[in-house]
Design a protein around this motif. Structure first.
Motif, PDB file in Angstrom:
ATOM      1  N   ALA A  34       0.834  -1.205   0.000  1.00 38.99           N
ATOM      2  CA  ALA A  34       0.000   0.000   0.000  1.00 38.99           C
ATOM      3  C   ALA A  34       0.867   1.252   0.000  1.00 38.99           C
ATOM      4  O   ALA A  34       0.576   2.220  -0.722  1.00 38.99           O
ATOM      5  N   ILE A  35       1.925   1.247   0.780  1.00 40.42           N
ATOM      6  CA  ILE A  35       2.826   2.402   0.831  1.00 40.42           C
ATOM      7  C   ILE A  35       3.515   2.585  -0.517  1.00 40.42           C
ATOM      8  O   ILE A  35       3.652   3.705  -1.021  1.00 40.42           O
ATOM      9  N   GLU A  36       3.934   1.484  -1.142  1.00 44.92           N
ATOM     10  CA  GLU A  36       4.551   1.564  -2.467  1.00 44.92           C
ATOM     11  C   GLU A  36       3.579   2.154  -3.486  1.00 44.92           C
ATOM     12  O   GLU A  36       3.963   2.976  -4.320  1.00 44.92           O
ATOM     13  N   GLU A  37       2.320   1.746  -3.425  1.00 45.31           N
ATOM     14  CA  GLU A  37       1.335   2.260  -4.381  1.00 45.31           C
ATOM     15  C   GLU A  37       1.106   3.751  -4.203  1.00 45.31           C
ATOM     16  O   GLU A  37       0.962   4.481  -5.172  1.00 45.31           O
ATOM     17  N   VAL A  38       1.082   4.232  -2.959  1.00 45.30           N
ATOM     18  CA  VAL A  38       0.939   5.665  -2.715  1.00 45.30           C
ATOM     19  C   VAL A  38       2.129   6.409  -3.321  1.00 45.30           C
ATOM     20  O   VAL A  38       1.956   7.468  -3.950  1.00 45.30           O
ATOM     21  N   ALA A  39       3.332   5.883  -3.162  1.00 47.87           N
ATOM     22  CA  ALA A  39       4.520   6.521  -3.734  1.00 47.87           C
ATOM     23  C   ALA A  39       4.429   6.564  -5.259  1.00 47.87           C
ATOM     24  O   ALA A  39       4.713   7.595  -5.877  1.00 47.87           O
ATOM     25  N   ARG A  40       4.024   5.479  -5.867  1.00 47.20           N
ATOM     26  CA  ARG A  40       3.903   5.452  -7.334  1.00 47.20           C
ATOM     27  C   ARG A  40       2.820   6.416  -7.814  1.00 47.20           C
ATOM     28  O   ARG A  40       2.989   7.098  -8.821  1.00 47.20           O
ATOM     29  N   ARG A  41       1.705   6.468  -7.090  1.00 52.45           N
ATOM     30  CA  ARG A  41       0.622   7.395  -7.457  1.00 52.45           C
ATOM     31  C   ARG A  41       1.127   8.834  -7.368  1.00 52.45           C
ATOM     32  O   ARG A  41       0.864   9.653  -8.252  1.00 52.45           O
ATOM     33  N   ALA A  42       1.854   9.162  -6.310  1.00 46.94           N
ATOM     34  CA  ALA A  42       2.408  10.510  -6.164  1.00 46.94           C
ATOM     35  C   ALA A  42       3.361  10.823  -7.312  1.00 46.94           C
ATOM     36  O   ALA A  42       3.352  11.940  -7.853  1.00 46.94           O
ATOM     37  N   ALA A  43       4.165   9.852  -7.710  1.00 39.74           N
ATOM     38  CA  ALA A  43       5.091  10.071  -8.823  1.00 39.74           C
ATOM     39  C   ALA A  43       4.324  10.328 -10.119  1.00 39.74           C
ATOM     40  O   ALA A  43       4.725  11.176 -10.926  1.00 39.74           O
ATOM     41  N   ARG A  44       3.230   9.623 -10.324  1.00 41.27           N
ATOM     42  CA  ARG A  44       2.407   9.854 -11.523  1.00 41.27           C
ATOM     43  C   ARG A  44       1.759  11.236 -11.492  1.00 41.27           C
ATOM     44  O   ARG A  44       1.598  11.872 -12.532  1.00 41.27           O
ATOM     45  N   GLN A  45       1.405  11.713 -10.316  1.00 40.39           N
ATOM     46  CA  GLN A  45       0.758  13.024 -10.186  1.00 40.39           C
ATOM     47  C   GLN A  45       1.726  14.181 -10.400  1.00 40.39           C
ATOM     48  O   GLN A  45       1.302  15.306 -10.638  1.00 40.39           O
ATOM     49  N   HIS A  46       3.012  13.908 -10.297  1.00 41.10           N
ATOM     50  CA  HIS A  46       4.036  14.950 -10.451  1.00 41.10           C
ATOM     51  C   HIS A  46       5.042  14.490 -11.509  1.00 41.10           C
ATOM     52  O   HIS A  46       6.179  14.138 -11.182  1.00 41.10           O
ATOM     53  N   PRO A  47       4.629  14.515 -12.779  1.00 37.47           N
ATOM     54  CA  PRO A  47       5.440  13.904 -13.841  1.00 37.47           C
ATOM     55  C   PRO A  47       6.767  14.589 -14.135  1.00 37.47           C
ATOM     56  O   PRO A  47       7.599  14.017 -14.840  1.00 37.47           O
ATOM     57  N   HIS A  48       6.995  15.765 -13.590  1.00 40.46           N
ATOM     58  CA  HIS A  48       8.266  16.445 -13.858  1.00 40.46           C
ATOM     59  C   HIS A  48       9.253  16.340 -12.694  1.00 40.46           C
ATOM     60  O   HIS A  48      10.379  16.806 -12.803  1.00 40.46           O
ATOM     61  N   ALA A  49       8.816  15.743 -11.599  1.00 40.78           N
ATOM     62  CA  ALA A  49       9.700  15.593 -10.440  1.00 40.78           C
ATOM     63  C   ALA A  49      10.844  14.651 -10.788  1.00 40.78           C
ATOM     64  O   ALA A  49      10.634  13.598 -11.388  1.00 40.78           O
ATOM     65  N   ASP A  50      12.060  15.049 -10.430  1.00 46.38           N
ATOM     66  CA  ASP A  50      13.225  14.214 -10.739  1.00 46.38           C
ATOM     67  C   ASP A  50      14.031  13.842  -9.503  1.00 46.38           C
ATOM     68  O   ASP A  50      15.088  13.236  -9.599  1.00 46.38           O
ATOM     69  N   THR A  51      13.508  14.201  -8.330  1.00 44.83           N
ATOM     70  CA  THR A  51      14.192  13.917  -7.068  1.00 44.83           C
ATOM     71  C   THR A  51      13.196  13.291  -6.103  1.00 44.83           C
ATOM     72  O   THR A  51      12.057  13.746  -6.004  1.00 44.83           O
ATOM     73  N   ALA A  52      13.632  12.253  -5.415  1.00 40.80           N
ATOM     74  CA  ALA A  52      12.821  11.641  -4.364  1.00 40.80           C
ATOM     75  C   ALA A  52      13.588  11.774  -3.051  1.00 40.80           C
ATOM     76  O   ALA A  52      14.819  11.725  -3.029  1.00 40.80           O
ATOM     77  N   MET A  53      12.824  11.932  -1.979  1.00 39.68           N
ATOM     78  CA  MET A  53      13.443  12.087  -0.663  1.00 39.68           C
ATOM     79  C   MET A  53      12.569  11.387   0.348  1.00 39.68           C
ATOM     80  O   MET A  53      11.338  11.500   0.306  1.00 39.68           O
TER      81      MET A  53
END
Length: 175
Positions: free
Chosen positions: A40-59
């Motif tokens: 579930a936590i992984e899916e939230v992270a992937r969903r967030a990444a899809r919502q911000h398609p220009h983000a190039d940094t994760a923290m």
């Protein structure tokens, strides 16, 4: 922290990993994370990444380090990863480390929350990681609401983080 990073000129997104549920104590948050599970936590992270398609940094901080690392391993557009109080062997997340990802790691030294060898395995795979160890402090040294909070170490972390992010902006914008 997000506001200070924004004030320094960086775009920041802070996904809500627990859908608005807030906990008064760390152990309650950890129990909830355990109940919903890593998937579930992984899916939230992937969903967030899809919502911000220009983000190039994760923290990620502590438990948040694993979904941030997962994105850096899976998403080709993630070029920078900052791990604070966490880090796993790449295979523990079901994949390999991508050598084009810049890595900055900030950990207490020692940190009883990080399994022995986990961080070293990740660092072995990363090319030129920036590793900062903060001796004699607790796991959540950057969190002012934590008993582990250490103002001097938190300030040093922030200084190092912003310099590293600025360096990455220069590198990324001028290949």
């Amino acid at each position: 922290m997000a506001e200070r990073i924004r004030a320094a000129g960086h775009e920041v997104h802070t996904p809500d990993m627990y859908s608005g549920v807030v906990f008064g104590r760390l152990d309650e948050g950890l129990a909830f994370a355990s109940r919903i599970g890593h998937d579930a936590i992984e899916e939230v992270a992937r969903r967030a990444a899809r919502q911000h398609p220009h983000a190039d940094t994760a923290m990620g901080f502590s438990l948040g380090a694993f979904p941030a690392q997962l994105l850096a391993q899976e998403w080709k557009r993630i070029h920078n990863l900052v791990l604070v109080a966490g880090g796993l062997p790449p295979r523990d997340l079901g994949g390999d480390w991508r050598f084009d990802v810049r890595l900055s790691v900030h950990v207490a030294d020692p940190d009883d929350w990080i399994p022995t060898g986990s961080l070293e395995t990740l660092l072995h795979h990363a090319r030129g990681p920036h590793v900062h160890r903060y001796p004699g402090i607790g796991h959540m040294f950057v969190d002012p609401s934590s008993p582990d909070y250490d103002a001097d170490s938190a300030d040093l972390f922030e200084e190092r983080l912003l310099a590293w992010l600025d360096e990455g902006d220069l590198t990324h914008s001028h290949p």
